[in-house]
Design an enzyme around this catalytic site. Structure first.
Site, mmCIF file in Angstrom:
data_model
loop_
_atom_site.group_PDB
_atom_site.id
_atom_site.type_symbol
_atom_site.label_atom_id
_atom_site.label_comp_id
_atom_site.label_asym_id
_atom_site.label_seq_id
_atom_site.Cartn_x
_atom_site.Cartn_y
_atom_site.Cartn_z
ATOM 1 N N GLY A 1 43.620 37.172 44.347
ATOM 2 C CA GLY A 1 44.082 38.418 43.735
ATOM 3 C C GLY A 1 45.167 39.095 44.554
ATOM 4 N N ARG B 1 37.082 31.113 42.565
ATOM 5 C CA ARG B 1 36.338 30.432 41.498
ATOM 6 C C ARG B 1 37.036 29.128 41.156
ATOM 7 N N ASP C 1 31.286 31.665 43.595
ATOM 8 C CA ASP C 1 31.309 32.658 42.521
ATOM 9 C C ASP C 1 30.311 33.761 42.857
ATOM 10 N N LEU D 1 36.515 41.284 48.358
ATOM 11 C CA LEU D 1 37.510 41.851 47.437
ATOM 12 C C LEU D 1 37.318 41.345 46.014
ATOM 13 N N GLN E 1 35.431 41.802 38.904
ATOM 14 C CA GLN E 1 36.115 41.986 37.622
ATOM 15 C C GLN E 1 36.732 43.366 37.774
ATOM 16 N N SER F 1 35.959 51.841 45.215
ATOM 17 C CA SER F 1 37.103 52.297 44.417
ATOM 18 C C SER F 1 37.041 53.782 44.102
ATOM 19 N N GLU G 1 37.675 54.881 41.373
ATOM 20 C CA GLU G 1 37.106 54.983 40.024
ATOM 21 C C GLU G 1 35.686 55.545 40.064
ATOM 22 N N TYR H 1 32.894 49.634 34.842
ATOM 23 C CA TYR H 1 33.482 49.202 36.130
ATOM 24 C C TYR H 1 33.165 50.228 37.224
ATOM 25 N N LYS I 1 52.678 46.484 34.150
ATOM 26 C CA LYS I 1 53.058 46.402 32.737
ATOM 27 C C LYS I 1 54.398 47.137 32.552
HETATM 28 P P1 NAP Z 1 42.517 41.459 41.461
HETATM 29 O O1 NAP Z 1 43.961 41.141 41.699
HETATM 30 O O2 NAP Z 1 42.030 41.599 40.073
HETATM 31 O O3 NAP Z 1 41.660 40.330 42.196
HETATM 32 C C1 NAP Z 1 40.292 40.181 41.934
HETATM 33 C C2 NAP Z 1 39.833 38.851 42.501
HETATM 34 O O4 NAP Z 1 38.439 38.691 42.239
HETATM 35 C C3 NAP Z 1 40.538 37.637 41.918
HETATM 36 O O5 NAP Z 1 40.886 36.789 42.984
HETATM 37 C C4 NAP Z 1 39.461 36.997 41.038
HETATM 38 O O6 NAP Z 1 39.582 35.605 40.977
HETATM 39 C C5 NAP Z 1 38.207 37.350 41.825
HETATM 40 N N1 NAP Z 1 36.988 37.266 41.020
HETATM 41 C C6 NAP Z 1 36.731 37.869 39.841
HETATM 42 N N2 NAP Z 1 35.478 37.577 39.418
HETATM 43 C C7 NAP Z 1 34.948 36.769 40.373
HETATM 44 C C8 NAP Z 1 33.688 36.116 40.519
HETATM 45 N N3 NAP Z 1 32.728 36.235 39.593
HETATM 46 N N4 NAP Z 1 33.473 35.362 41.616
HETATM 47 C C9 NAP Z 1 34.451 35.214 42.553
HETATM 48 N N5 NAP Z 1 35.663 35.787 42.464
HETATM 49 C C10 NAP Z 1 35.901 36.567 41.383
HETATM 50 O O7 NAP Z 1 42.096 42.786 42.242
HETATM 51 P P2 NAP Z 1 42.821 43.556 43.463
HETATM 52 O O8 NAP Z 1 43.731 44.573 42.904
HETATM 53 O O9 NAP Z 1 43.309 42.567 44.448
HETATM 54 O O10 NAP Z 1 41.588 44.371 44.066
HETATM 55 C C11 NAP Z 1 40.757 43.810 45.077
HETATM 56 C C12 NAP Z 1 39.419 44.518 45.075
HETATM 57 O O11 NAP Z 1 39.616 45.909 45.328
HETATM 58 C C13 NAP Z 1 38.660 44.458 43.755
HETATM 59 O O12 NAP Z 1 37.287 44.430 44.071
HETATM 60 C C14 NAP Z 1 39.008 45.764 43.069
HETATM 61 O O13 NAP Z 1 37.987 46.121 42.157
HETATM 62 C C15 NAP Z 1 39.074 46.691 44.272
HETATM 63 N N6 NAP Z 1 39.949 47.833 44.148
HETATM 64 C C16 NAP Z 1 41.235 47.677 43.750
HETATM 65 C C17 NAP Z 1 42.073 48.775 43.704
HETATM 66 C C18 NAP Z 1 43.519 48.628 43.286
HETATM 67 O O14 NAP Z 1 44.132 49.647 42.965
HETATM 68 N N7 NAP Z 1 44.098 47.447 43.335
HETATM 69 C C19 NAP Z 1 41.584 50.034 44.059
HETATM 70 C C20 NAP Z 1 40.263 50.155 44.475
HETATM 71 C C21 NAP Z 1 39.447 49.050 44.533
HETATM 72 P P3 NAP Z 1 40.170 34.801 39.704
HETATM 73 O O15 NAP Z 1 41.527 34.396 40.129
HETATM 74 O O16 NAP Z 1 39.210 33.669 39.604
HETATM 75 O O17 NAP Z 1 40.120 35.708 38.520
HETATM 76 O O1 G4F Z 2 46.599 50.619 35.887
HETATM 77 P P1 G4F Z 2 45.287 50.960 35.308
HETATM 78 O O2 G4F Z 2 44.704 49.990 34.348
HETATM 79 O O3 G4F Z 2 44.323 51.251 36.549
HETATM 80 P P2 G4F Z 2 42.945 52.050 36.707
HETATM 81 O O4 G4F Z 2 42.191 52.113 35.458
HETATM 82 O O5 G4F Z 2 43.249 53.337 37.395
HETATM 83 O O6 G4F Z 2 42.134 51.075 37.688
HETATM 84 C C1 G4F Z 2 42.759 50.508 38.845
HETATM 85 O O7 G4F Z 2 42.572 51.386 39.937
HETATM 86 C C2 G4F Z 2 41.200 51.557 40.341
HETATM 87 C C3 G4F Z 2 41.204 52.521 41.528
HETATM 88 O O8 G4F Z 2 41.133 53.834 41.045
HETATM 89 C C4 G4F Z 2 40.644 50.194 40.725
HETATM 90 F F1 G4F Z 2 39.375 50.355 41.181
HETATM 91 C C5 G4F Z 2 40.686 49.274 39.533
HETATM 92 O O9 G4F Z 2 40.200 47.980 39.910
HETATM 93 C C6 G4F Z 2 42.136 49.140 39.084
HETATM 94 O O10 G4F Z 2 42.840 48.487 40.108
HETATM 95 O O11 G4F Z 2 45.382 52.377 34.546
HETATM 96 C C7 G4F Z 2 45.854 53.539 35.201
HETATM 97 C C8 G4F Z 2 46.024 54.659 34.176
HETATM 98 C C9 G4F Z 2 44.806 54.885 33.277
HETATM 99 O O12 G4F Z 2 44.533 56.269 33.221
HETATM 100 C C10 G4F Z 2 45.224 54.398 31.910
HETATM 101 O O13 G4F Z 2 44.643 55.096 30.813
HETATM 102 O O14 G4F Z 2 47.085 54.300 33.283
HETATM 103 C C11 G4F Z 2 46.723 54.648 31.965
HETATM 104 N N1 G4F Z 2 47.472 53.815 31.032
HETATM 105 C C12 G4F Z 2 48.368 54.297 30.121
HETATM 106 N N2 G4F Z 2 48.866 53.286 29.406
HETATM 107 C C13 G4F Z 2 47.397 52.475 30.887
HETATM 108 C C14 G4F Z 2 48.264 52.143 29.863
HETATM 109 N N3 G4F Z 2 46.683 51.544 31.564
HETATM 110 C C15 G4F Z 2 46.851 50.236 31.209
HETATM 111 N N4 G4F Z 2 46.183 49.284 31.902
HETATM 112 N N5 G4F Z 2 47.684 49.875 30.176
HETATM 113 C C16 G4F Z 2 48.411 50.794 29.464
HETATM 114 O O15 G4F Z 2 49.149 50.446 28.552
#
Ligand code: NAP
Ligand code: G4F
Length: 331
Positions: free
Chosen positions: A12, A34, A57, A79, A82, A124, A126, A148, A191
């Site tokens: 990821g 995975r 997994d 890390l 889903q 998170s 969230e 989530y 996006k």
């Molecule tokens: P990401 O790009 O979606 O990466 C998630 C990873 O988890 C991918 O490598 C995915 O592998 C793996 N995964 C999913 N389901 C799995 C399972 N059942 N077993 C083993 N591996 C699995 O997420 P990220 O943005 O790097 O975030 C990393 C972590 O921080 C996540 O836990 C996320 O919820 C958390 N987080 C993210 C943010 C953010 O803003 N980015 C903020 C707060 C917390 P595949 O390639 O197989 O799908």
């Molecule tokens: O980019 P998002 O999908 O991220 P969201 O829901 O904040 O979650 C991300 O951050 C979390 C940390 O707070 C992580 F834990 C989580 O794993 C993930 O990385 O959406 C951000 C905002 C939302 O309020 C959504 O309603 O953008 C708004 N939004 C508006 N238009 C959209 C869209 N989100 C998505 N994905 N797609 C849209 O078209």
């Protein structure tokens, strides 16, 4: 002796940046992925000769124990999850199993293989959901607004519980949104940057989005993986909020992204209610004082730099792709 780290979710966004960071610190880096993972493999393609990958997994305890025994890590960064919030309403049970109960499986595997392992849990912002106070800090109560968020809250509490029950070095990083050119295309920031690049290249004529008023505290993923490592280098395990302390709306992100290519966003952005969520997190804003004072962590990339970097990178990716259907001239 170099330290050994195991990263789950290495394919990821964060996993790839963390692997790069730990390699730069001289770590031996192992990653769990995975067997079916293909989607994000591009993020770690450039590291494949420097890291060792293991199949596993979060849904399968025996695979976790096997990976722990094979790698014998000093530090584990959990890390994997889903991580896409909208999917969690469509697949709430899977999300709970992977993002929530998966944490307990990981902690239990660590406890039984080597209870001295230092453990990082990717919690998170969230979890704050319908926020009880602004800005949010380590003591702010949780009010998750999605399956989530609820699963992450469980993961957070079970991490604290293993620390308190078994004296494990288990830390929970409550990270606010962090982005990069490696972000999955389904998240709003990527996006937008990808959409802007495509519109500028004449490949699309509009960008459909949901709630433009939602506000987030957005930073750069490269900065945030540094904070994860810092937590595991402390004398005592603890939980930390990690964010920039600045909040911006989706609309502001859109404005800067279109500005980067000299276009007026209002001519291209269409609001489509199909992207609205059953329950929205309206705003998130961190108070990262504890991370700054105790870890010495500070973000280095500003919001505007982040947006402009993502757009530039998506334009570069698009222009490096061979046009479909164009045949190469042969001699
Ligand atoms: P990401 O790009 O979606 O990466 C998630 C990873 O988890 C991918 O490598 C995915 O592998 C793996 N995964 C999913 N389901 C799995 C399972 N059942 N077993 C083993 N591996 C699995 O997420 P990220 O943005 O790097 O975030 C990393 C972590 O921080 C996540 O836990 C996320 O919820 C958390 N987080 C993210 C943010 C953010 O803003 N980015 C903020 C707060 C917390 P595949 O390639 O197989 O799908
Ligand atoms: O980019 P998002 O999908 O991220 P969201 O829901 O904040 O979650 C991300 O951050 C979390 C940390 O707070 C992580 F834990 C989580 O794993 C993930 O990385 O959406 C951000 C905002 C939302 O309020 C959504 O309603 O953008 C708004 N939004 C508006 N238009 C959209 C869209 N989100 C998505 N994905 N797609 C849209 O078209």
């Amino acid at each position: 002796m170099p330290k050994t780290a195991l990263i789950t979710g290495i394919s990821g966004q964060d996993g790839s940046y963390l692997a790069e960071f730990l390699l730069s610190k001289g770590y031996e880096v192992h990653g769990m992925k995975r067997r079916t993972s293909t989607k994000y493999s591009a993020c770690i393609e450039h590291l494949k000769d420097q890291i060792t990958l293991h199949d596993g997994d979060l849904l399968d305890s025996s695979s976790l124990i096997r990976v722990f025994e094979q790698t014998r890590p000093d530090e584990v960064y959990n890390l994997a999850a889903q991580s896409f919030v909208p999917l969690s309403w469509e697949q709430p049970i899977f999300t709970t199993e992977a993002t929530g109960v998966g944490v307990a499986r990981m902690l239990d595997a660590a406890l039984h293989v080597d209870r001295n392992i230092r453990f990082y849990q990717a919690s998170s912002s969230e979890m704050f959901g319908k926020v009880r106070e602004t800005p949010q800090r380590e003591t702010t109560p949780f009010h998750p607004r999605s399956p989530y968020g609820a699963a992450k809250a469980y993961g957070h509490h079970i991490t604290v519980n293993y620390r308190e029950s078994y004296d494990m070095f288990a830390c929970s990083g409550i990270l606010f949104n962090h982005e990069s050119p490696r972000r999955g295309l389904e998240f709003v920031t990527r996006k937008i940057s990808n959409g802007v690049a495509r519109i500028h290249a004449g490949l699309d004529t509009e960008l459909c989005l949901g709630n433009l008023d939602a506000k987030r505290d957005w930073g750069h993923a490269r900065d945030y993986v540094r904070a994860m490592w810092m937590m595991l280098q402390q004398d005592k395990p603890d939980d930390y909020v990690v964010g920039t302390g600045e909040m911006h709306s989706v609309r502001e992100f859109v404005e800067i992204a279109f500005d980067q290519v000299g276009l007026d966003w209002q001519k291209y952005v269409v609001v489509d209610p199909k992207f609205y969520r059953p329950a929205e997190v309206d705003q998130l804003l961190s108070d990262p004082t504890k991370a700054r004072e105790k870890l010495g962590w500070e973000p280095r990339v500003t919001f505007e730099e982040l947006v402009r970097e993502m757009v530039d990178k998506d334009r570069a990716i698009l222009s490096s792709k061979k046009p479909v259907g164009l045949k190469l001239k042969t001699a």
